[in-house]
Design a protein around this motif. Structure first.
Motif, PDB file in Angstrom:
ATOM      1  N   UNK A 177      17.829  -4.421  62.276  1.00  0.00           N
ATOM      2  CA  UNK A 177      18.914  -5.247  61.748  1.00  0.00           C
ATOM      3  C   UNK A 177      18.488  -6.702  61.859  1.00  0.00           C
ATOM      4  N   UNK A 178      18.815  -7.508  60.862  1.00  0.00           N
ATOM      5  CA  UNK A 178      18.459  -8.922  60.879  1.00  0.00           C
ATOM      6  C   UNK A 178      19.717  -9.773  60.839  1.00  0.00           C
ATOM      7  N   UNK A 179      19.810 -10.704  61.785  1.00  0.00           N
ATOM      8  CA  UNK A 179      20.888 -11.679  61.810  1.00  0.00           C
ATOM      9  C   UNK A 179      20.297 -13.056  61.550  1.00  0.00           C
ATOM     10  N   UNK A 180      21.029 -13.875  60.789  1.00  0.00           N
ATOM     11  CA  UNK A 180      20.551 -15.207  60.443  1.00  0.00           C
ATOM     12  C   UNK A 180      21.591 -16.253  60.790  1.00  0.00           C
ATOM     13  N   UNK A 193      20.231 -18.644  66.092  1.00  0.00           N
ATOM     14  CA  UNK A 193      20.741 -17.304  66.362  1.00  0.00           C
ATOM     15  C   UNK A 193      20.393 -16.843  67.767  1.00  0.00           C
ATOM     16  N   UNK A 194      21.387 -16.273  68.430  1.00  0.00           N
ATOM     17  CA  UNK A 194      21.197 -15.710  69.764  1.00  0.00           C
ATOM     18  C   UNK A 194      22.048 -14.449  69.858  1.00  0.00           C
ATOM     19  N   UNK A 222      11.702  -9.531  66.241  1.00  0.00           N
ATOM     20  CA  UNK A 222      10.957 -10.470  65.403  1.00  0.00           C
ATOM     21  C   UNK A 222      11.817 -11.712  65.202  1.00  0.00           C
ATOM     22  N   UNK A 223      11.290 -12.865  65.610  1.00  0.00           N
ATOM     23  CA  UNK A 223      12.033 -14.117  65.556  1.00  0.00           C
ATOM     24  C   UNK A 223      11.381 -15.087  64.584  1.00  0.00           C
ATOM     25  N   UNK A 224      12.216 -15.772  63.821  1.00  0.00           N
ATOM     26  CA  UNK A 224      11.727 -16.798  62.909  1.00  0.00           C
ATOM     27  C   UNK A 224      12.473 -18.099  63.168  1.00  0.00           C
ATOM     28  N   UNK A 250      16.150 -19.472  63.042  1.00  0.00           N
ATOM     29  CA  UNK A 250      16.723 -19.112  61.733  1.00  0.00           C
ATOM     30  C   UNK A 250      17.153 -17.658  61.656  1.00  0.00           C
ATOM     31  N   UNK A 251      16.323 -16.746  62.182  1.00  0.00           N
ATOM     32  CA  UNK A 251      16.682 -15.324  62.059  1.00  0.00           C
ATOM     33  C   UNK A 251      16.101 -14.520  63.208  1.00  0.00           C
ATOM     34  N   UNK A 252      16.713 -13.357  63.410  1.00  0.00           N
ATOM     35  CA  UNK A 252      16.295 -12.444  64.472  1.00  0.00           C
ATOM     36  C   UNK A 252      16.421 -11.013  63.954  1.00  0.00           C
TER      37      UNK A 252
END
Length: 274
Positions: free
Chosen positions: A251-254, A104-105, A127-129, A238-240
């Motif tokens: 907001x979380x994007x995956x 994800x970017x 927050x980055x995973x 994986x997610x941001x």
């Protein structure tokens, strides 16, 4: 007398004239670029979310965020010209991923959104995973936080990050949380959550623990596991999670785990999270 000599400039000033200004050069990254229909379809296929303010992309491995290797190389930043508005405005990338890292970017569609998200990055409101497949799993506890400063080292056009002492003049603080999600005798699947955003931070911190990411040639990662070649750097964003520029709520994007990473996990009997 040279037209740019001090005497010439003084003569112009006495006549009440101003010397002709040389036009400023425009950075190549800001010059419009023609995007083929094929490339537009390709970058459009990467979109996982968009609204009036932001766009989220699932960047594939082997695509640079910016720059690239050669004058004809593609990069995601240039591909943003596929979404240029009549005003000439195009989405702007808010952060980067390494060329061989997938996932994800985030891009911003407007100047206010770009400014808002840039400031949110500075105050560490993102927050980055990531997910990583590593070798030498016996070197990893189930959970660990690495708080090891990094410094940048450059040789020609190549750059590395190195763990260094906190009092080194080039030291930058760097903190990453790691959690082993699945492990075998040969490999482990690790959740990585960087607190800071230093160059190659996750890669260097895992190598520092003695468990480099599979396929990471630069930092000592294994090129084969279970007798099969590792297809590439096994690192996926994986997610941001970020504050949305319209309302400020998180907001979380995956980005779904790519097939090459799924296949590698299956071959190594590592269980991916749901």
């Amino acid at each position: 007398m040279s037209k740019h000599s001090p005497q010439h400039l003084k003569a112009i000033a006495r006549r009440g004239l101003r010397p002709k200004q040389q036009p400023k050069s425009v950075p190549a990254s800001k010059l419009p670029r023609q995007i083929s229909a094929e490339d537009k379809a390709w970058v459009t296929s990467m979109i996982v979310w968009q609204d009036d303010f932001v766009m989220g992309f699932n960047k594939p491995s082997n695509l640079s965020s910016q720059g690239g290797r050669g004058p004809d190389s593609h990069n995601l930043d240039d591909l943003m010209w596929a979404f240029v508005k009549p005003s000439g405005r195009r989405p702007m990338l808010i952060h980067r991923l390494d060329r061989d890292t997938s996932g994800i970017i985030l891009a911003a569609k407007t100047h206010p959104a770009t400014s808002y998200l840039g400031k949110a990055m500075i105050r560490r409101a993102f927050a980055k995973t990531y997910l990583a497949i590593v070798s030498n799993p016996h070197n990893l506890p189930d959970r660990v936080t690495v708080d090891a400063p990094l410094r940048r080292e450059e040789i020609g056009r190549e750059a590395w990050s190195r763990v260094c002492e906190a009092d080194h003049p080039d030291a930058q603080t760097a903190t990453t949380h790691f959690e082993v999600l699945s492990r075998t005798d040969e490999a482990a699947l690790v959740r990585c959550q960087p607190v800071t955003g230093r160059m190659h931070q996750i890669r260097v911190h895992l190598a520092h623990l003695g468990a480099p990411i599979a396929g990471d040639v630069r930092y000592g990662g294994a090129l084969s596991l279970s007798g099969a070649a590792v297809p590439r750097l096994m690192l996926h964003a994986r997610s941001l999670t970020f504050p949305h520029p319209e309302h400020g709520n998180d907001m979380t994007l995956s980005a779904p785990v790519p097939d090459d990473m799924r296949e590698t996990c299956a071959r190594l009997e590592l269980k991916l999270p749901d």
